[in-house]
Design an enzyme around this catalytic site. Structure first.
Site, short mmCIF file in Angstrom:
data_model
loop_
_atom_site.label_atom_id
_atom_site.label_comp_id
_atom_site.label_asym_id
_atom_site.label_seq_id
_atom_site.Cartn_x
_atom_site.Cartn_y
_atom_site.Cartn_z
N ASP A 150 -1.23 34.62 -50.12
CA ASP A 150 -0.36 34.88 -51.27
C ASP A 150 -0.66 36.25 -51.87
O ASP A 150 0.26 36.98 -52.22
CB ASP A 150 -0.53 33.80 -52.34
CG ASP A 150 0.32 34.10 -53.56
OD1 ASP A 150 1.55 34.13 -53.41
OD2 ASP A 150 -0.23 34.35 -54.64
N ARG A 209 5.52 42.13 -51.56
CA ARG A 209 6.79 41.82 -52.24
C ARG A 209 6.99 42.73 -53.43
O ARG A 209 8.11 43.16 -53.71
CB ARG A 209 6.78 40.34 -52.70
CG ARG A 209 6.92 39.35 -51.56
CD ARG A 209 6.57 37.94 -52.01
NE ARG A 209 7.43 37.50 -53.10
CZ ARG A 209 7.11 36.55 -53.98
NH1 ARG A 209 5.94 35.93 -53.90
NH2 ARG A 209 7.95 36.21 -54.93
#
Lengths: 435, 435
Positions: free
Chosen positions: B161, B168
């Protein structure tokens, strides 16, 4: 102005300004934008597309990322042809010397085999000694002296395109019409031609599988060309079966020489004449299509087109005896395997991409970038669409090295043919012409 | 199985198999996939989405990329709460010790301020000495001893993550519901809780601006939780105005202490009780909502909840005197600026993201990742939605360092308020509850 905002604008279906497009391309070329941001941008373009103004800006930015060749000091009108790629599409081998013979200057920069399609550079290099890497000086001398040169792009032409293509190739962003159009046109704008005739292939052996896609790509490239001040015409032509009979490098060179001698397959001749006639009209050599075709046929009948081919081969270091005795000069495959039809009927369809993949399996193309090509390998298509075949008759002949396992190619060819009881309606060779 | 095919499948709207998802996540975490391929994949997910099975596999793969804490040897039911982030949302500061006081074990791993929203870790660190980085041993000891610990994620929790989020953040692929859901849930699945109550914020101060988006995110996370064997409930709650009155780190800690003392803003108390009551029901402490609220109010009234807070602060290195004399312990901003209303009427709307941005401009948050936070800085909201204001009355009080230029914050606050003649219809604090 920053890259994140440019990605985000495109992702949100916004329109990019000329400055934004110039910024992302020039910075990317100068290694000022990381690949991961460019990959995200390219995927956003894949999904959102670009309008013609954006694609024109993109094309211009890519062209200006490298050298732009100026051929204005060479007398004559410079007209090039570009095909989006197909199976058996060796048209350039005939068309370039033919159009030069008719009075045009043909500055042709071609590419290598890509995916299941063949590449003009690989075909030319099957002629022993032929050099496709010329210096800009050699290139200009040839254009001045014989009106034609066939070379590969130098590293300094559209470096943005090279870098972008390498990234698109590994991020599933190749098949995007704006990116394809900008890639093709950016290189063509850099090579110094005044006008361009495009052959956008369409069908099972083309990258554009449908006429709708082919039309969109063709219209896009014509629009970009016009916005960038080049006269661009596009043909949409059939690639639902291999063009001509030969698929493979030396086989296609041999077929091209046949055509230059006034023989060869009808569809190959017809497409070559149509494209070359258009070049002559666009270039002001002929006032209309009929006159252009008369001139072209005369160039072939007289042997002058063949002579231009021979001069070009010699000037680029190739063995000119290929013209008279191709079989002693070109590589000849030692092994021939015939694929027979298992039933009687009409050839209703040929999965042309599968034919291209069969040619690769025989050694005529590359699976990986550094694979060596077997120039003698390839396929002679014995039965084309609409032709009648009797069970036990050959559909195709496969040529390969003695040690090559041909089982994959045989299976692909056998699977590529659909044979039925009824003769299919004929398909046009040329679907449309846009300018 | 290769990355190109996975990107291409998602790009073409295909469904990824559990193996494909596990492959791309584990390889990416191990630096076996270049960032540019992952960026293209994430952008394809942005456009194509993922179904609940795909998101569950993604979440599980991200969880399994790092350590999964096992708290099963600690007695009690472990229930956590997670908010998707808002302005003035200091609920965790009250709720965690309150729920622990009522008999749950609350293993809370929080984050820092993100964009215009505040972060629990930053708020806690405004208490001098408070450590949010504990070793796993310390963390377990606290949970065993006082039933609550509030820490940041260690580097070994869901490293996939962390790596994905960093990518991202620079490729415009943050606001994708599947990716947001997997990011939140992967961390929550790693922290060892048995059940989870989610507070999905919705409105101008939330990441989800509309109820429809909030509902989709909430339903997605509930479905993932259930598929992964955790009891998950989600509330969709209002973030069309700041929660409570305080925005800013020390200001919110002070307000939280007030609430633990049985005072404080009604909306803040109500939401805290609703979320905590649900935790008690899910955790089996109370049979129904009414019983749960009775227990919670008793914990506050008796001072036990505040004692739990004090013990936690002390155990995590913070100055426990914050409870009795917050103004002498917490940073107090030397400069107070009042934003006055220019007209008389009712507060019809508050652009809550603008309030969050004003707090950042005052120093309460970060513009860049390495900015230092001014813990004393922030905003006291004097007028909330539906309240009457007379021209010249304060809308908000801004707190900052003496040298801070407050003009940007003042303009943002003035612009954030819409004041009209009619009193607006009240908005519900809780829009929906999903499980």
């Amino acid at each position: 102005m920053n890259v994140y905002e440019i990605i985000s604008t495109k992702r949100n279906n916004g329109r990019l300004s000329p400055d934004e497009i110039a910024f992302i391309i020039s910075r990317f070329t100068a290694d000022g934008i990381p690949d991961y941001q460019m990959a995200a941008f390219l995927m956003a373009v894949y999904f959102r597309g670009m309008d013609h103004d954006e694609i024109s800006c993109l094309t211009r930015a890519m062209t200006e990322s490298g050298d732009v060749i100026d051929l204005s000091d060479i007398p004559g009108v410079k007209v090039d042809k570009h095909s989006t790629g197909g199976v058996g599409d060796g048209v350039s081998l005939v068309l370039a010397p033919l159009a030069a013979c008719a009075g045009l200057v043909v500055p042709m920069m071609s590419g290598r085999a890509l995916g299941h399609t063949g590449g003009t550079l690989d075909k030319l290099e099957s002629i022993p000694g032929f050099r496709t890497s010329l210096s800009t000086d050699e290139y200009r001398q040839l254009l001045r002296r014989i009106g034609v040169a066939m070379i590969g792009q130098t590293a300094t032409v559209a470096p943005a395109d090279k870098k972008m293509y390498a990234l698109r190739d590994v991020t599933a962003t190749v098949d995007s019409i704006p990116l394809i159009a900008a890639s093709i046109m950016s290189k063509k704008l850099a090579e110094g031609c005044d006008a361009l005739v495009l052959d956008v292939k369409c069908g099972s052996g083309a990258f554009m599988k449908t006429q709708a896609e082919a039309r969109t790509l063709a219209a896009t490239m014509v629009a970009i060309g016009n916005k960038c001040g080049k006269k661009v015409t596009a043909f949409i032509t059939d690639m639902d079966q291999p063009l001509g009979r030969a698929v493979g490098n030396a086989l296609e060179v041999k077929q091209a020489i046949e055509v230059l001698k006034g023989r060869g397959p009808a569809d190959f001749i017809e497409l070559t004449l149509a494209l070359a006639a258009r070049m002559l009209v666009v270039g002001g050599i002929a006032g209309n299509n009929d006159t252009a075709r008369t001139i072209l046929l005369q160039c072939i009948r007289s042997g002058s087109a063949l002579m231009h081919f021979e001069k070009m081969v010699e000037a680029q270091g190739g063995d000119p005896r290929v013209v008279d005795t191709p079989d002693t000069v070109l590589a000849v495959a030692p092994k021939e395997t015939v694929v027979l039809s298992v039933r009687t009927g009409y050839v209703r369809a040929i999965d042309t991409q599968a034919v291209g993949m069969a040619a690769i399996a025989l050694g005529a193309g590359r699976r990986k970038q550094d694979d060596r090509i077997d120039y003698g390998a390839g396929i002679i298509v014995e039965k084309k669409r609409g032709e009648r075949v009797v069970a036990g008759e050959p559909l195709a002949r496969l040529f390969s090295a003695a040690t090559t396992d041909v089982s994959e190619a045989m299976a692909k060819i056998a699977g590529a043919y659909t044979i039925g009881d009824e003769r299919p309606d004929p398909l046009p060779l040329i679907h449309a012409e846009l300018d």
